[in-house]
Design an enzyme around this catalytic site. Structure first.
Site, short mmCIF file in Angstrom:
data_model
loop_
_atom_site.label_atom_id
_atom_site.label_comp_id
_atom_site.label_asym_id
_atom_site.label_seq_id
_atom_site.Cartn_x
_atom_site.Cartn_y
_atom_site.Cartn_z
N GLU A 176 19.53 -11.39 116.02
CA GLU A 176 20.55 -10.36 115.87
C GLU A 176 20.05 -8.93 116.09
O GLU A 176 20.81 -8.08 116.53
CB GLU A 176 21.16 -10.45 114.46
CG GLU A 176 21.87 -11.76 114.17
CD GLU A 176 23.11 -11.96 115.01
OE1 GLU A 176 23.83 -10.96 115.25
OE2 GLU A 176 23.35 -13.11 115.44
N SER A 194 52.24 -50.37 68.60
CA SER A 194 51.71 -50.47 67.24
C SER A 194 50.64 -49.43 66.93
O SER A 194 50.29 -49.24 65.76
CB SER A 194 51.14 -51.87 67.01
OG SER A 194 52.18 -52.83 67.03
#
Length: 830
Positions: free
Chosen positions: A90, A479
C-alpha cells in the site's frame, strides 16, 4: 536578445504565473475547506466498531453479534512481516513522506489523463486513515482534496506508529472482518501472531478489493495479488530470497471461520442479547459491549448435552423415518459434485449429512463433504426399526439393506475430532446412523437463593429453530402442577396425613358435550389415601377432590400471591390436573420458590454488562430475603440517599448495585411439609429413577398430560431447581408408553448428575412450629402402643392431631425424625 531567450523568458513567466495561480487556488481551497475539517484529536480517543460478545459466568465466549468482526491490536503485538507486507502493498514510502506521496499523486494524475478515469488514486496509508475515519468513499476531487489536507494534519499531530495502528485496526478486509486480527480469525482461524509469511501477504493484499478478490471469493486472483506482494517485500529487502520462494510455493489454505466459540449456548446468548438491546439500543452491536451471563459453562454444557441425548433417545425408541433424500446413481460417481451438494445441506449440532454409496452384509459405506469414505456398521443401525406411528415400529432390522439403500442421503454422527476438518487422507472412519428428532424439549436450571439461571436450553437445535421453548412455549404441566395445589391446601388447614377418597367421580357441566370422568393413570383407584401418598403416586382423583375442598377461587388467589401469572389458568377443577398452560421457566421459578423455603424468585440471566470503556453498565441485583419487606424496604429507602451521596463524595459516579428483596410468599411450615412429601416422589414414587443419583435431599414431581401431549419432570434441592419438558411443537401424542418419568426425568437426572457435583446435601431447616405424631396410617388416629404399622408424620402444630397421653409412644413434639411416614389426620375429607 535572441528569439530563444525571449521564448524562455515568456515560458518562465507563464510557469511562475501558473504556479502562483495554482498556489492561490490551493490556498483558496484550503481556506475554504479547512474550517470544516474534523479535529484529528478525535483519533486519539477513537472507539473501533467492535461486536457484542456474550460470555458465560466463567468467561467462556458463547456468541458474537454485530455486522463487523473486529479485535483491535496494539502495533507492538503485530508481527513485523505483517506490517511490512502492508507497506509493500500500500505505501512503501510511508516512513519517508509527510502524509502525501507526490510520486503517487503524479502517477495517479498521469493515469487519469491517459484513461479518463481514476485508476490507483495515489493514496498513502495516512490518506486511507483520513478517508476511513472521516470521509465518504465517493471518488470526487473535493473528497480527494479533503483527504490530502487531513493526511497532512494527521501527520503533524500523530506519530507514524499511531497512524499505522489506526490503519491496521480499521481497514476492511472482507467477510465482515475489520482489522488484521479479525481477518486472521476469519480466513485462517488463528490470531495474526500465528500466521505464516504467505498468510500475512494474503491478508495484506485484501484492501484493494476485499469483497471480490479475497481467497474465498476468488482464490486465483487473491493468490496472484499475494505473490506480487511477496515479490515487493523481497525487492524492498523485507524478506530473503529463500523466504520468498518458500512462501510463494504455498497454495491457498484459507477457509471461512465463524467466531471461535468456547461453548454452545445460543438460547442463553439470544436471551441476553434481547435484554441488552432493549436497555442500550443498537449501540451494543458496534461499540464493544460485553455481556457476562449467569450460566456456568460446565452446567450449561451438561444441560445442552442432556437435552439432546434425551430427545434422541425418544426419537430412536419410535423408529427410523427414512432418508432425507434419494440421489441418482450418476450423482454418486461424481465425487466433486457430490461433495458440493452435501456441503449445501445443513449440519445440525454434531450430525453430518452423508450419502450412502455402497452396502454389504454388515456395513453401509457413505461419503460426506469432508470424508471420502465412512462405514456405518450394523450395530449402529440396529435401532432403526421402521417408524409406523407413535405407538408402533417395524421389526428389528437384520442387515443394512433393511435400513438404507444406495443413494440415500442420511445424517450420521462422526467422532467430533474428525468432523472439524478435512480428513480425506485418513483411514476409514466409523460413523453412527442418526436422524434429526422431531420431538422437542427444554431445560431450565436456576439458583433458588437468588434466581440466577445456571443453565438453559430451549430446544434440540437453535440453528433449526430459534424458538426458545424454555421461555416461550406455554404447555400444560399436568401433574407437575400438583405441588402448588397441595401447597395451597396445606396453607389452608390440610396436612400430609389428610385422607381423601381415591374413587371415581363424574362431573356434569352444561358447557361440556359429555360428562367429565377424570381418571388416574392406569385406571386404578385406591380408596382412602393420604395426601403424602397421593402426591408421590400422582393420584388425580385425590388432587381434584382436594382442590374442591380448598376452593378453586381461593387456590387461584393463593397461586397469584406466589407471583405466578394466573390469567391463563382455568377457573375449574381441571386446574388440579395442570390444564393451565405455563412455560418451563415459570414452572422452574415456582419450584425454586418451594426449594428456598417460600421466598419469591425472579429469574435473571445477565450477571453484568460491560461497556466499551470497560465500566460495568448494568449488574445483576444483590438479593436478600425478607419476611416483612415493607419494613426492610423502608430501611433501604432511607439509606439510599446516603449511599448515593457517598458515591458522589468519592468521585464515583457509577450507579450502586441494585438491591432486590425476595419477599416471603409461602408459609415456611407448609413449605417444609411439602418438601418432605416431594422427597417421597423420588424415594418411593413416580420419580424414583432419580434415586440413582444417591442423594437424600432431592425432591420433585413428574408431569404427564392427557394423551401424553406434554411430559415434565421438575426437581430440586435447597441449592438448585431444575425443570425439563418434552413434547412436540405442534402438540400430538408422544405415545402411550411415554410419561414424564420416561422422557423428561432422564434428561433432568443426566444434567443434575453434573450440576450437583461438589454440592453438599442439605435439607431445609425445620421450623419451630413443626411437630411429629405417631399415627395409624389407616385411620389417621393417634397410634396405639400395639400398632405395628404406626408411623411418624410431621404436622404444623396447630393442625396436628391430639398427642397420645404422656408416657405412651405416640407423641413426639421434638424436632427429630418422622418425615417419611404416611398417616391420616383425626378428620377425613370425602
Amino acid at each position: 536578445m535572441s528569439r530563444t531567450l525571449r521564448y524562455i523568458r515568456i515560458l518562465s513567466w507563464l510557469f511562475l504565473a501558473g504556479g502562483a495561480g495554482a498556489a492561490m487556488v490551493l490556498a483558496a481551497f484550503y481556506l475554504y475547506l479547512q474550517p470544516g475539517l474534523p479535529s484529528v484529536d478525535q483519533l486519539r480517543d477513537v472507539n473501533f466498531q467492535t461486536p457484542l460478545k456474550v460470555y458465560t459466568r466463567d468467561s467462556k465466549l458463547i456468541a458474537e453479534f454485530g455486522e463487523m468482526r473486529r479485535t483491535p491490536r496494539d502495533l507492538e503485538a503485530v508481527p513485523a512481516h505483517q506490517v511490512q507486507a502492508f507497506l509493500a502493498a500500500e505505501d512503501s514510502r510511508f516512513h519517508e513522506h509527510h502524509g502525501v506521496d507526490l510520486r503517487g499523486l503524479i502517477r495517479a494524475a498521469w493515469e487519469l489523463a491517459l484513461t479518463g478515469s481514476i485508476q490507483s488514486g495515489g493514496s498513502t496509508i495516512t490518506m486511507q486513515v483520513a478517508k476511513n475515519f472521516f470521509l465518504s468513499r465517493d471518488q470526487t476531487f473535493l473528497r480527494k482534496f479533503n483527504e490530502i489536507l487531513l493526511a497532512l494534519q494527521i501527520e503533524r499531530e500523530l506519530s507514524k506508529d499511531e497512524i499505522l495502528e489506526l490503519y491496521l485496526n480499521k481497514i476492511y478486509l472482507g467477510n465482515r472482518s475489520y482489522g488484521i486480527e479479525a481477518a486472521a480469525q476469519v480466513y485462517y482461524g488463528k490470531p495474526v501472531t500465528d500466521l505464516n509469511l504467505a498468510e500475512m501477504a494474503m491478508i495484506a493484499g485484501l484492501p484493494k478489493a476485499p469483497s471480490t478478490a479475497n481467497p474465498l471469493a476468488d482464490p486465483e486472483r487473491a493468490l496472484a495479488r499475494r505473490d506480487w506482494i511477496l515479490s515487493r517485500m523481497a525487492s524492498l529487502g523485507y524478506i530473503s530470497g529463500d523466504e520468498y520462494r518458500q512462501a510463494t510455493s504455498k497454495g491457498v489454505n484459507a477457509r471461512y471461520h465463524g467466531p471461535e466459540l468456547a461453548l454452545n449456548a445460543p438460547y442463553v446468548a439470544e436471551m441476553a442479547r434481547q435484554q441488552a438491546l432493549r436497555q442500550f439500543g443498537q449501540q451494543i452491536y458496534s461499540e464493544g459491549f460485553e455481556i457476562h451471563t449467569s450460566v456456568h459453562s460446565e452446567k450449561q454444557e451438561a444441560a445442552t448435552r442432556a437435552l439432546r441425548q434425551g430427545l434422541e433417545a425418544y426419537d430412536r425408541r419410535h423408529g427410523y423415518r427414512g432418508p432425507i433424500d434419494q440421489w441418482a446413481p450418476e450423482m454418486l460417481n461424481d465425487r466433486d459434485a457430490l461433495s458440493k451438494r452435501l456441503e449445501d445441506l445443513p449440519r445440525v449440532n454434531d450430525l453430518v449429512p452423508a450419502a450412502i454409496v455402497a452396502l454389504d452384509d454388515n456395513t453401509a459405506t457413505a461419503v460426506t463433504a469432508l470424508h471420502d469414505r465412512i462405514t456405518i456398521p450394523m450395530r449402529h443401525m440396529r435401532w432403526a426399526r421402521e417408524y409406523i406411528n407413535e405407538n408402533r415400529t417395524g421389526p428389528e432390522p437384520e442387515s443394512p439393506q433393511d435400513v438404507v439403500a444406495k443413494g440415500d442421503v442420511v445424517y450420521v454422527r462422526i467422532p467430533v475430532q474428525d468432523v472439524l476438518g478435512p480428513e480425506r487422507e485418513r483411514d476409514t472412519l466409523t460413523a453412527e446412523l442418526m436422524q434429526i428428532p422431531e420431538i422437542q424439549g427444554a431445560i431450565v436450571s436456576m439458583s433458588p437463593d437468588n434466581g440466577r439461571i445456571e443453565a438453559l436450553s430451549g430446544g434440540y437445535s437453535f440453528s433449526m429453530s430459534s424458538y426458545n421453548r424454555a421461555t416461550q412455549a406455554y404447555r400444560q404441566p399436568g401433574s407437575a402442577f400438583k405441588p402448588l395445589i397441595f401447597l395451597a391446601a396445606l396453607e389452608h388447614g390440610a396436612t400430609a396425613a389428610t385422607t381423601i377418597n381415591d374413587a371415581p367421580i363424574v362431573f356434569d357441566d352444561e358447557d361440556l358435550e359429555t360428562a367429565w370422568r377424570p381418571e388416574n393413570v392406569g385406571g386404578q383407584f385406591r380408596g382412602p389415601t393420604t395426601l403424602r401418598q397421593a402426591l408421590y403416586q400422582s393420584r388425580n382423583l385425590v388432587a381434584i377432590r382436594l382442590l374442591r375442598q380448598t376452593g378453586i377461587r381461593r387456590t387461584l388467589n393463593y397461586i397469584d400471591s406466589l407471583g405466578l401469572d394466573t390469567s391463563r389458568l382455568p377457573d375449574d377443577l381441571s386446574l388440579a390436573l395442570g390444564s393451565g398452560p405455563m412455560t418451563p421457566m415459570e414452572m422452574t421459578r415456582a419450584y425454586a420458590m418451594i426449594a428456598n423455603g417460600g421466598y419469591e424468585v425472579t429469574p435473571w440471566v445477565i450477571e453484568r454488562i460491560v461497556g466499551p470503556e470497560g465500566k460495568v453498565r448494568r449488574e445483576a441485583p444483590e438479593t436478600h430475603r425478607c419476611n416483612d419487606c415493607s419494613e426492610d424496604q423502608a430501611v433501604l429507602d432511607a439509606a439510599l440517599p446516603d449511599l448515593n451521596r457517598n458515591n458522589g463524595n468519592n468521585g464515583n459516579t457509577d450507579p450502586i448495585r441494585p438491591v432486590h428483596t425476595m419477599e416471603r410468599v409461602a408459609d415456611e411450615e407448609a413449605i417444609y411439609i411439602l418438601q418432605s412429601m416431594m422427597r417421597d416422589v423420588i424415594q418411593r414414587g413416580t420419580g424414583r429413577a432419580a434415586r440413582s443419583l444417591g442423594r437424600e435431599d432431592l425432591a420433585g414431581k413428574t408431569g404427564t398430560t392427557n394423551d401424553q401431549l406434554d411430559t415434565w419432570f421438575m426437581g430440586f434441592n435447597t441449592g438448585i431447581a431444575t425443570g425439563t419438558w418434552v413434547g412436540f411443537d405442534q402438540p400430538r401424542s408422544l405415545g402411550r408408553r411415554e410419561f414424564g418419568s420416561v422422557t423428561a426425568l432422564p434428561i433432568w437426572k443426566d444434567y443434575m448428575e453434573v450440576a450437583l457435583r461438589g454440592m453438599p446435601g442439605k435439607l431445609m431447616e425445620r421450623p419451630a412450629g413443626i411437630v411429629s405424631r405417631r399415627i395409624d396410617p389407616d385411620t389417621g388416629e393417634t397410634a396405639t402402643t400395639d400398632n405395628p404399622d404406626a408411623r411418624f408424620e410431621i404436622f404444623r402444630s396447630r393442625y396436628a392431631p391430639e398427642a397420645a397421653s404422656s408416657g405412651e409412644p405416640g407423641s413426639r413434639d421434638d424436632s427429630e425424625g418422622g418425615e417419611d411416614g404416611e398417616s391420616t389426620p383425626a378428620q377425613q375429607l370425602f
